[in-house]
Design a protein around this motif. Structure first.
Motif, PDB file in Angstrom:
ATOM      1  N   LEU A  62      -2.502   2.223   1.498  1.00  0.00           N
ATOM      2  CA  LEU A  62      -3.333   1.052   1.189  1.00  0.00           C
ATOM      3  C   LEU A  62      -2.497  -0.131   0.703  1.00  0.00           C
ATOM      4  O   LEU A  62      -2.868  -1.287   0.915  1.00  0.00           O
ATOM      5  CB  LEU A  62      -4.384   1.405   0.130  1.00  0.00           C
ATOM      6  CG  LEU A  62      -5.574   2.236   0.598  1.00  0.00           C
ATOM      7  CD1 LEU A  62      -6.440   2.632  -0.588  1.00  0.00           C
ATOM      8  CD2 LEU A  62      -6.392   1.476   1.621  1.00  0.00           C
ATOM      9  N   LEU A  63      -1.364   0.158   0.076  1.00  0.00           N
ATOM     10  CA  LEU A  63      -0.516  -0.912  -0.458  1.00  0.00           C
ATOM     11  C   LEU A  63       0.135  -1.748   0.633  1.00  0.00           C
ATOM     12  O   LEU A  63       0.626  -2.843   0.368  1.00  0.00           O
ATOM     13  CB  LEU A  63       0.561  -0.320  -1.373  1.00  0.00           C
ATOM     14  CG  LEU A  63       0.051   0.360  -2.645  1.00  0.00           C
ATOM     15  CD1 LEU A  63       1.195   1.005  -3.398  1.00  0.00           C
ATOM     16  CD2 LEU A  63      -0.698  -0.623  -3.535  1.00  0.00           C
ATOM     17  N   THR A  67      -0.164  -5.900   5.866  1.00  0.00           N
ATOM     18  CA  THR A  67       0.726  -6.230   6.972  1.00  0.00           C
ATOM     19  C   THR A  67      -0.081  -6.785   8.142  1.00  0.00           C
ATOM     20  O   THR A  67       0.374  -7.671   8.861  1.00  0.00           O
ATOM     21  CB  THR A  67       1.509  -4.970   7.410  1.00  0.00           C
ATOM     22  OG1 THR A  67       2.205  -4.457   6.275  1.00  0.00           O
ATOM     23  CG2 THR A  67       2.495  -5.291   8.504  1.00  0.00           C
ATOM     24  N   LEU A  68      -1.297  -6.287   8.298  1.00  0.00           N
ATOM     25  CA  LEU A  68      -2.159  -6.747   9.389  1.00  0.00           C
ATOM     26  C   LEU A  68      -2.666  -8.171   9.156  1.00  0.00           C
ATOM     27  O   LEU A  68      -3.004  -8.874  10.098  1.00  0.00           O
ATOM     28  CB  LEU A  68      -3.353  -5.796   9.548  1.00  0.00           C
ATOM     29  CG  LEU A  68      -2.997  -4.321   9.772  1.00  0.00           C
ATOM     30  CD1 LEU A  68      -4.245  -3.461   9.739  1.00  0.00           C
ATOM     31  CD2 LEU A  68      -2.256  -4.152  11.097  1.00  0.00           C
ATOM     32  N   VAL A 114      -9.050   2.919  -8.599  1.00  0.00           N
ATOM     33  CA  VAL A 114      -7.638   2.723  -8.272  1.00  0.00           C
ATOM     34  C   VAL A 114      -7.480   2.445  -6.777  1.00  0.00           C
ATOM     35  O   VAL A 114      -6.693   1.592  -6.372  1.00  0.00           O
ATOM     36  CB  VAL A 114      -6.797   3.936  -8.711  1.00  0.00           C
ATOM     37  CG1 VAL A 114      -5.372   3.839  -8.173  1.00  0.00           C
ATOM     38  CG2 VAL A 114      -6.778   4.042 -10.233  1.00  0.00           C
ATOM     39  N   PHE A 115      -8.260   3.151  -5.946  1.00  0.00           N
ATOM     40  CA  PHE A 115      -8.195   2.911  -4.500  1.00  0.00           C
ATOM     41  C   PHE A 115      -8.687   1.506  -4.153  1.00  0.00           C
ATOM     42  O   PHE A 115      -8.126   0.846  -3.276  1.00  0.00           O
ATOM     43  CB  PHE A 115      -9.005   3.961  -3.736  1.00  0.00           C
ATOM     44  CG  PHE A 115      -8.260   5.240  -3.521  1.00  0.00           C
ATOM     45  CD1 PHE A 115      -7.158   5.286  -2.686  1.00  0.00           C
ATOM     46  CD2 PHE A 115      -8.660   6.406  -4.152  1.00  0.00           C
ATOM     47  CE1 PHE A 115      -6.458   6.467  -2.486  1.00  0.00           C
ATOM     48  CE2 PHE A 115      -7.968   7.585  -3.968  1.00  0.00           C
ATOM     49  CZ  PHE A 115      -6.867   7.622  -3.131  1.00  0.00           C
ATOM     50  N   VAL A 116      -9.725   1.042  -4.830  1.00  0.00           N
ATOM     51  CA  VAL A 116     -10.227  -0.315  -4.582  1.00  0.00           C
ATOM     52  C   VAL A 116      -9.165  -1.349  -4.976  1.00  0.00           C
ATOM     53  O   VAL A 116      -8.899  -2.302  -4.234  1.00  0.00           O
ATOM     54  CB  VAL A 116     -11.544  -0.568  -5.356  1.00  0.00           C
ATOM     55  CG1 VAL A 116     -11.944  -2.030  -5.286  1.00  0.00           C
ATOM     56  CG2 VAL A 116     -12.661   0.313  -4.798  1.00  0.00           C
ATOM     57  N   ILE A 117      -8.538  -1.152  -6.130  1.00  0.00           N
ATOM     58  CA  ILE A 117      -7.484  -2.065  -6.586  1.00  0.00           C
ATOM     59  C   ILE A 117      -6.310  -2.047  -5.609  1.00  0.00           C
ATOM     60  O   ILE A 117      -5.752  -3.088  -5.258  1.00  0.00           O
ATOM     61  CB  ILE A 117      -7.006  -1.679  -8.009  1.00  0.00           C
ATOM     62  CG1 ILE A 117      -8.148  -1.827  -9.022  1.00  0.00           C
ATOM     63  CG2 ILE A 117      -5.795  -2.501  -8.418  1.00  0.00           C
ATOM     64  CD1 ILE A 117      -8.642  -3.223  -9.236  1.00  0.00           C
ATOM     65  N   LEU A 123      -3.781  -6.007   0.393  1.00  0.00           N
ATOM     66  CA  LEU A 123      -4.098  -7.064   1.364  1.00  0.00           C
ATOM     67  C   LEU A 123      -3.108  -8.216   1.291  1.00  0.00           C
ATOM     68  O   LEU A 123      -2.873  -8.902   2.286  1.00  0.00           O
ATOM     69  CB  LEU A 123      -5.520  -7.585   1.135  1.00  0.00           C
ATOM     70  CG  LEU A 123      -6.660  -6.656   1.537  1.00  0.00           C
ATOM     71  CD1 LEU A 123      -7.998  -7.285   1.174  1.00  0.00           C
ATOM     72  CD2 LEU A 123      -6.619  -6.332   3.025  1.00  0.00           C
ATOM     73  N   VAL A 124      -2.540  -8.451   0.110  1.00  0.00           N
ATOM     74  CA  VAL A 124      -1.654  -9.614  -0.060  1.00  0.00           C
ATOM     75  C   VAL A 124      -0.200  -9.254  -0.325  1.00  0.00           C
ATOM     76  O   VAL A 124       0.676 -10.087  -0.160  1.00  0.00           O
ATOM     77  CB  VAL A 124      -2.169 -10.531  -1.193  1.00  0.00           C
ATOM     78  CG1 VAL A 124      -3.540 -11.070  -0.864  1.00  0.00           C
ATOM     79  CG2 VAL A 124      -2.174  -9.812  -2.532  1.00  0.00           C
ATOM     80  N   ARG A 125       0.086  -8.024  -0.730  1.00  0.00           N
ATOM     81  CA  ARG A 125       1.443  -7.649  -1.146  1.00  0.00           C
ATOM     82  C   ARG A 125       2.504  -7.895  -0.062  1.00  0.00           C
ATOM     83  O   ARG A 125       3.523  -8.532  -0.339  1.00  0.00           O
ATOM     84  CB  ARG A 125       1.467  -6.185  -1.580  1.00  0.00           C
ATOM     85  CG  ARG A 125       2.741  -5.763  -2.249  1.00  0.00           C
ATOM     86  CD  ARG A 125       2.641  -4.328  -2.716  1.00  0.00           C
ATOM     87  NE  ARG A 125       1.548  -4.146  -3.633  1.00  0.00           N
ATOM     88  CZ  ARG A 125       1.671  -3.687  -4.874  1.00  0.00           C
ATOM     89  NH1 ARG A 125       2.861  -3.376  -5.319  1.00  0.00           N
ATOM     90  NH2 ARG A 125       0.622  -3.543  -5.652  1.00  0.00           N
TER      91      ARG A 125
END
Length: 196
Positions: A62-63, A67-68, A114-117, A123-125
């Motif tokens: 998820l982190l 990239t997409l 934690v999964f939502v965070i 999405l931005v990392r």
């Protein structure tokens, strides 16, 4: 005179003579430390709470979901400017970490949250890391670009090591709440230096 000047200021330190680069380097360092600590602490929490390596792997995946979205954030950076977008992304990091801290303090932290965070941060990392490099290229003259790129790469890698070690040491000795206070402070420093 030229030789004396180079001896006093080795080439590796020359980018630090540029004020904006000093601010960005400090902001990147603080943010990288916070990210390294946060990833380790939340990974540890997921594994301890669920006992599932599969869920831990999903957390890690998820982190990098962002990239997409990187091409779209590149378009946004062209519209509003790289620095403004960087400030927005780092403010989002700070808001998410502060939210996690509040949930920890109220005793309501759960793997689902934690999964939502991780989803929102992920999405931005990847885009934030790319914008760092692009912004750096606009802060220094072309002759210093190779040096600053090397410095930034070393900074990010060393911060991941120190952040991970610091995060695990804090988590093991003082618990998740205090560790998250440190993470929030580091994200705050990253945002302040970016704004500067």
């Amino acid at each position: 005179r030229r030789k004396l000047s180079l001896r006093r200021h080795p080439a590796i330190f020359e980018p630090f003579r540029i004020r904006n680069y000093r601010f960005q380097w400090t902001a990147d360092l603080a943010t990288s430390w916070a990210l390294g600590m946060e990833i380790l602490v939340l990974s540890w929490y997921i594994l301890a709470e669920t006992g599932s390596v599969l869920l831990l792997t999903m957390f890690g995946a998820l982190l990098f979901l962002g990239t997409l979205l990187s091409p779209m954030l590149g378009v946004v950076a062209d519209r509003i400017g790289q620095l403004r977008l960087m400030c927005v992304l780092r403010a989002l990091y700070l808001a998410l970490s502060f939210l996690v801290l509040l949930v920890i303090l109220t005793g309501n932290l759960s793997p689902q949250l934690v999964f939502v965070i991780a989803f929102l941060s992920g999405l931005v990392r990847p885009s934030e890391l790319g914008i760092r490099s692009s912004l750096m290229a606009s802060l220094v003259p072309a002759r210093l670009l190779l040096t600053t790129t090397s410095l930034s790469r070393t900074t990010v890698d060393s911060a991941r090591i120190v952040g991970a070690l610091g995060g695990s040491a804090l988590f093991a000795t003082v618990g998740i709440a205090t560790t998250y206070v440190v993470i929030v402070v580091l994200f705050s420093l990253g945002l302040v230096f970016t704004l500067a």
